[in-house]
Design an enzyme around this catalytic site. Sequence first.
Site, PDB file in Angstrom:
ATOM      1  N   TYR B 160       0.747  -1.367  -0.098  1.00 41.50           N
ATOM      2  CA  TYR B 160      -0.145   0.167  -0.054  1.00 41.50           C
ATOM      3  C   TYR B 160       0.773   1.095   0.120  1.00 41.50           C
ATOM      4  CZ  TYR B 160      -2.836   3.507   2.557  1.00 41.50           C
ATOM      5  OH  TYR B 160      -3.490   4.749   2.972  1.00 41.50           O
ATOM      6  N   ASP B 245      -1.536  -6.311   9.293  1.00 47.96           N
ATOM      7  CA  ASP B 245      -2.844  -5.029   9.202  1.00 47.96           C
ATOM      8  C   ASP B 245      -4.023  -5.841   8.428  1.00 47.96           C
ATOM      9  OD1 ASP B 245      -4.373  -3.167   8.092  1.00 47.96           O
ATOM     10  OD2 ASP B 245      -2.895  -1.950   7.324  1.00 47.96           O
ATOM     11  N   ILE B 247      -6.867  -5.060   8.041  1.00 48.23           N
ATOM     12  CA  ILE B 247      -8.001  -3.992   7.643  1.00 48.23           C
ATOM     13  C   ILE B 247      -8.850  -4.603   6.647  1.00 48.23           C
ATOM     14  CG2 ILE B 247      -6.780  -3.077   5.861  1.00 48.23           C
ATOM     15  CD1 ILE B 247      -7.775  -0.412   6.882  1.00 48.23           C
ATOM     16  N   LYS B 285     -12.831  -0.243   5.792  1.00 46.41           N
ATOM     17  CA  LYS B 285     -12.896  -0.836   4.470  1.00 46.41           C
ATOM     18  C   LYS B 285     -14.201  -1.848   4.683  1.00 46.41           C
ATOM     19  CE  LYS B 285      -9.101   0.953   3.183  1.00 46.41           C
ATOM     20  NZ  LYS B 285      -9.239   1.975   2.106  1.00 46.41           N
TER      21      LYS B 285
END
Lengths: 557, 447
Positions: B160, B245, B247, B285
């Site tokens: 990312y 992570d 998410i 998200k």
Amino acid sequence: MTRTEPNRSRSSNSDSDKNSGNVGGGRTTGMRVIVPLQGVVQGRGGLFLGSVIPCAFFYFLQFYLKRNRKNDESDNSGEQNSSASSSSSPNSGLPDPTRSQSAGHLTELTGLPRSLSRILLSPRNSGGAVSVSGRVNCVLKGGDSSPYYVGQKRVEDDPYDELGNPDGVIQLGLAQNNKLSLDDWVLENPKEAISDGLSISGIASYEPSDGLLELKMAVAGFMTEATKNSVTFDPSQLVLTSGASSAIEILSFCLADSGNAFLVPTPCSPGYDRDVKWRTGVDIIHVPCRSADNFNMSMVVLDRAFYQAKKRGVRIRGIIISNPSNPMGSLLSRENLYALLDFARERNIHIISNEIFAGSVHGEEGEFVSMAEIVDTEENIDRERVHIVYDLSKDLSFPGLRSAAIYSFNESVLSASRKLTTLSPVSSPTQHLLISAISNPKNVQRFVKTNRQRLQSIYTELVEGLKELGIECTRSNGGFYCWADMRGLISSYSEKGEIELWNKLLNIGKINVIPGSCCHCIEPGWFRICFSNLSERDVPVVMNRIRKVCETCKSQN
Amino acid sequence: MGLPLMMERSSNNNNVELSRVAVSDTHGEDSPYFAGWKAYDENPYDESHNPSGVIQMGLAENQVSFDLLETYLEKKNPEGSMWGSKGAPGFRENALFQDYHGLKTFRQAMASFMEQIRGGKARFDPDRIVLTAGATAANELLTFILADPNDALLVPTPYYPGFDRDLRWRTGVKIVPIHCDSSNHFQITPEALDSAYQTARDANIRVRGVLITNPSNPLGATVQKKVLEDLLDFCVRKNIHLVSDEIYSGSVFHASEFTSVAEIVENIDDVSVKERVHIVYSLSKDLGLPGFRVGTIYSYNDNVVRTARRMSSFTLVSSQTQHMLASMLSDEEFTEKYIRINRERLRRRYDTIVEGLKKAGIECLKGNAGLFCWMNLGFLLEKKTKDGELQLWDVILKELKLNISPGSSCHCSEVGWFRVCFANMSENTLEIALKRIHEFMDRRRRF
């Protein structure tokens, strides 16, 4: 360590020579004492060799041993203290690195294939406990025992409630303002209070992290009202973020590099130690103010602090003031502010003006003058050194809603700050709520006016009550605090005496106040008392409790 | 002291200076990742008003399940949902509460939601949850806590683009990439891990941890269980941290295909292994609520939890938001339904776009999660270089008016890959985007 390289060849020579007891000269048999070599090699050569060779031998031996012991595991744990964080004291509260070093050695010896299950079986994990950064040390070392946190915890564990828990601890340490009439507004306008009639999809998406323009306009309007319209704040110079702590930290990151420092007149807000210093690596140099001067800043003392820092090689990047001041609640005069600007200009540094209590000016004397007003008529170059911090939470009793602002004339600072707010943005439903609440100028005027009246009435009562107990306060014209002189009650004129009194106030009086040492006050015996979350009925209760403590002190002294 | 008139106002050389952090470009916002957004802002697509505008396919936002949220919030208790069960009178408590521990009810709700997403295969203790204003802040906070300036975190590529800012900017920490490529679907190999670690050592940089995203952004695929176990093993051997992570954990199309690192740690008793594991999560998200800015750090390490809590003072979640979401997240009936339907809809979208791209002759990486697909346009590149890729990206932006993210902005070591988001638009818009791609490919074929 650095001496090893140039001497290695020599020391390896000398190793063999030592063994045979020879250096340079003639080759005779038998071991000789290495030091002093002056007996073997004449004159200064011997003196030199006699000191260099054993040192070189010593370093070489260490290097050799370390290299052989070196493997992946010990790498990480052994070098723990080479990291940048100077404030960490090695190993306080952290796992012992040497433990993991020897454990790593164990793994090498056993030679089993490395798999998770084996690690579960071995008594010591191959790496030992994993280490964290130096910043964690700061927290674990000092944080828990400071009166600021201890008092806070006591209030949380045993909070005072008029009916439910009348013997609980009364919170006089934290600035919450529940005097506000915003409650009334919300009760009257529940729908607006939600989201301006917007549906979820209207507030759920990504929005600019530095705040919606609408909210900035509302905040600018509020700030303008707080200065009684002597300045018009421009919304495009605002950056919104989730709290004053974040605003101050962002400015610290933008205006100073790690290792630089800000000048901060004391007594000051206890929060600066965290907000300015913690993650940024920027330092604070306290500039003490004295009761003899009514705790007003002296330009002479400021100057001295600046030059002393310079002599020590510390670069000062700015000065942080609060106006109305925390904890005294005094308003800086126009002359003061001009002098400050001159000072900053001469040394080419920044000014951070912490004006979070601008809307809570409750005193009749003096007027609040924002730094924005001072630079209004100045040239651009000076405007660019001034940055103002504002906090909606203080003036609107919204601490939970986390919304503060940076106001700057410096486009580069604004640009950098905007980007940094991705890391501390204001939640969107909150932004919409605030827009509804403070866009209406009539509302804003009503809040500010009611706020002032209520603060003034509690302040007056509290100060009079304290006076009857023989405790004087400095004249506060703004903010939520009384700065109380309790020097008459401390057993010894020292920080120890002050903490003893603080303990009594907490444990006997069951009130949480902030001792002056937390505010870095140079004179012991002063206490910060927050009155904004007291009602009229609470004041006599507080007085009684303080009276109890006074009597205890008097009987002991 | 300080007579203003005596000052030498020489020239602008006296401009007061800013810090290195302020003037550096480590914020990473000059990359094409963000540049495309600008193009979109200037000419945004709108079905009726601006049908030839730029379609935003560079923003990973989930709009497919909004209706579920809206119905819930409006039906249940429109006023109460904002202020908690007491309605507007709850405002006072709401506004005054500012503790960095976070509302207990909200933490419990988050813990329960995270458990549900993992199908109950891992348990979460609400007292280990630290709230932050978004996952961005959570990642930065962890970096501040686990590493010192000039240390490094190992991050598998492609990653990312925001990490360049979140992990590096203010922290002074470096990112050392773990190179992954399409030969094994971009999964992390032990060789790649060792190689990255060695690279750091050779440069005299101390590695403090590995940070992965699972499911991966931009790949849109979950990390295999075996890879996770190897990763944890690696971290134990090197005595470093593992940050996961997660998410996009609620956006996996089939629940069975996701293994959280929490599941692996669940069966481990050795504290010294557990306490190097930290999980980041956010509602942005899965729930499609990015504007709300709700992120969490979940750590098995007491010191980290304590420090993170204190540090979260800089980035607290508003109490209004906590109240608003607490009751919704603890309503298990609702969350179960939401998670299930959300997954289903995302899968369908994914299938639509992958089919559509296939018909146009474009292949994607086999994905099973997230709000985007990882598309391979390597065969279209004139020059198989980063410049070639950026040229193609520019063409797609200017000619097709599609904003997609080039793999180079994600530090992908192979050129020609692009991330295409599909969940932040209506189905119609997706069809139109696919149509534009078809036409483009047709035109190309004719030459």
